[in-house]
Design a protein around this motif. Structure first.
Motif, PDB file in Angstrom:
ATOM      1  N   GLU A 100      17.309   7.185  -1.984  1.00 50.75           N
ATOM      2  CA  GLU A 100      17.640   8.219  -1.007  1.00 50.75           C
ATOM      3  C   GLU A 100      16.815   8.100   0.274  1.00 50.75           C
ATOM      4  OE1 GLU A 100      18.588  12.281  -2.909  1.00 50.75           O
ATOM      5  OE2 GLU A 100      17.102  11.384  -4.238  1.00 50.75           O
ATOM      6  N   ARG A 101      15.760   7.315   0.193  1.00 49.15           N
ATOM      7  CA  ARG A 101      14.866   7.175   1.346  1.00 49.15           C
ATOM      8  C   ARG A 101      14.528   5.699   1.514  1.00 49.15           C
ATOM      9  NH1 ARG A 101      10.223  11.153   0.677  1.00 49.15           N
ATOM     10  NH2 ARG A 101       9.690   9.817  -1.100  1.00 49.15           N
ATOM     11  N   ILE A 102      14.387   5.273   2.777  1.00 51.39           N
ATOM     12  CA  ILE A 102      14.019   3.893   3.055  1.00 51.39           C
ATOM     13  C   ILE A 102      12.922   3.861   4.109  1.00 51.39           C
ATOM     14  CG2 ILE A 102      15.844   3.604   4.803  1.00 51.39           C
ATOM     15  CD1 ILE A 102      16.045   0.652   3.862  1.00 51.39           C
ATOM     16  N   VAL A 103      11.983   2.935   3.924  1.00 47.95           N
ATOM     17  CA  VAL A 103      10.917   2.675   4.895  1.00 47.95           C
ATOM     18  C   VAL A 103      10.985   1.195   5.241  1.00 47.95           C
ATOM     19  CG1 VAL A 103       8.466   2.862   5.429  1.00 47.95           C
ATOM     20  CG2 VAL A 103       9.485   4.409   3.727  1.00 47.95           C
ATOM     21  N   ILE A 104      11.110   0.879   6.513  1.00 49.93           N
ATOM     22  CA  ILE A 104      11.164  -0.514   6.943  1.00 49.93           C
ATOM     23  C   ILE A 104       9.813  -0.869   7.569  1.00 49.93           C
ATOM     24  CG2 ILE A 104      12.330  -2.239   8.367  1.00 49.93           C
ATOM     25  CD1 ILE A 104      14.098   1.031   7.623  1.00 49.93           C
ATOM     26  N   GLU A 140       0.835  -1.203   0.000  1.00 50.32           N
ATOM     27  CA  GLU A 140       0.000   0.000   0.000  1.00 50.32           C
ATOM     28  C   GLU A 140       0.871   1.255   0.000  1.00 50.32           C
ATOM     29  OE1 GLU A 140      -3.435   0.240  -0.201  1.00 50.32           O
ATOM     30  OE2 GLU A 140      -3.256  -1.905  -0.650  1.00 50.32           O
ATOM     31  N   LEU A 141       1.946   1.237   0.752  1.00 55.64           N
ATOM     32  CA  LEU A 141       2.866   2.368   0.758  1.00 55.64           C
ATOM     33  C   LEU A 141       3.522   2.535  -0.606  1.00 55.64           C
ATOM     34  CD1 LEU A 141       4.638   1.875   4.213  1.00 55.64           C
ATOM     35  CD2 LEU A 141       2.979   3.656   3.623  1.00 55.64           C
ATOM     36  N   ALA A 168      -2.237   7.767   4.405  1.00 56.93           N
ATOM     37  CA  ALA A 168      -1.861   8.940   5.200  1.00 56.93           C
ATOM     38  C   ALA A 168      -0.367   8.922   5.540  1.00 56.93           C
ATOM     39  CB  ALA A 168      -2.698   8.986   6.477  1.00 56.93           C
ATOM     40  N   ILE A 169       0.157   7.747   5.847  1.00 55.39           N
ATOM     41  CA  ILE A 169       1.585   7.613   6.133  1.00 55.39           C
ATOM     42  C   ILE A 169       2.401   7.975   4.899  1.00 55.39           C
ATOM     43  CG2 ILE A 169       3.421   5.944   6.636  1.00 55.39           C
ATOM     44  CD1 ILE A 169       1.373   4.468   8.420  1.00 55.39           C
ATOM     45  N   ALA A 170       1.981   7.481   3.747  1.00 54.31           N
ATOM     46  CA  ALA A 170       2.692   7.770   2.499  1.00 54.31           C
ATOM     47  C   ALA A 170       2.730   9.270   2.219  1.00 54.31           C
ATOM     48  CB  ALA A 170       2.039   7.031   1.343  1.00 54.31           C
TER      49      ALA A 170
END
Length: 259
Positions: A47-51, A20-21, A146-148
């Motif tokens: 350049e960005r990471i989401v775990i 979803e992200l 919303a998080i995204a």
């Protein structure tokens, strides 16, 4: 900004949130934590990471903690996490542990989030109804969106740990024995030897011996094998007779292919 979304998922909940992200964050890609640790793929383009990971015993799964300790975060300008749990912002020590691990690498945490998902730790409790599951998943989609939006805006989100001393103690004790927790699993006569449990295990901790699953004591206690057995032939003492779960939006083959 190109974004890497790394996930650990046993029954599909965290992969669901990761997807979803990824749908909502432009120029993003998915990578399993297990594959990242095993292959150490080049990530210079991101350049960005989401775990994304599930909360286990009020904190990090051991493999996720190992990921934060071993993965090269040097090229990332922004580092976020999104944890999934059956509780909406319950006791947790994730922020403390992740911040500590990143500080050792000279990096800082950009933000953390919690997404409530259907709890499936059936060693402690039975599954909720399908209607309740569908309701939670609909809310989870909205929360992921919303998080995204926050992440895309380079926003900050200070997810605060709750009951930190207790959470640290419980998570630490659990981590110390998690690899051998598979000693408590047993297989009944309903097992057909199909091998799906071995294919589903995200850490390849299961092999078929004499046509039956055998655990090698590198367990992460994700319960993928327990939930994934078509015959409900794999159990721990407390799981007998309880419902099984797999995220309805995540085919098992996708979990297998991503590990």
């Amino acid at each position: 900004m190109k974004t890497l979304i790394a996930y650990f998922s046993g029954t599909g909940n965290s992969l669901f949130v990761a997807r979803e992200l990824s749908r909502a964050i432009p120029d993003s890609a998915l990578l399993s934590v297990t594959k990242a640790l095993r292959e150490q793929p080049p990530c210079a383009e991101y350049e960005r990471i989401v775990i994304v990971y599930p909360v286990y015993y009020l904190g990090l799964p051991l493999i996720v903690q190992r990921f934060f300790a071993r993965f090269d975060f040097s090229g990332f300008r922004a580092i976020y996490y999104a944890c999934t749990s059956g509780d909406n912002n319950g006791a947790d020590c994730s922020t403390f542990k992740i911040t500590k691990a990143l500080r050792k690498k000279g990096k800082s945490l950009s933000g953390g989030f919690n997404v409530q998902m259907p709890g499936n730790y059936i060693k402690m409790y039975d599954m909720i109804s399908r209607g309740e599951i569908d309701d939670l998943l609909a809310k989870a989609r909205a929360k992921a969106q919303a998080i995204a939006e926050t992440i895309c805006a380079n926003g900050k989100s200070d997810k605060r740990d709750k009951l930190l001393p207790l959470a640290l103690a419980i998570n630490g004790v659990w981590q110390s024995g998690v690899h051998t927790s598979d000693r408590k699993y047993f297989v009944d006569a309903a097992c057909t030897g199909c091998g799906l449990c071995a294919r589903l295990c995200p850490v390849n901790n299961i092999a078929l011996v004499g046509g039956k699953p055998s655990w090698h004591h590198a367990c992460e206690e994700c319960l993928a094998c327990v939930h994934g057995c078509p015959q409900k032939a794999i159990n721990a003492k407390a799981t007998v007779g309880r419902a099984r779960y797999g995220n309805p939006s995540i085919p098992r083959q996708d979990l297998i292919a991503g590990k």
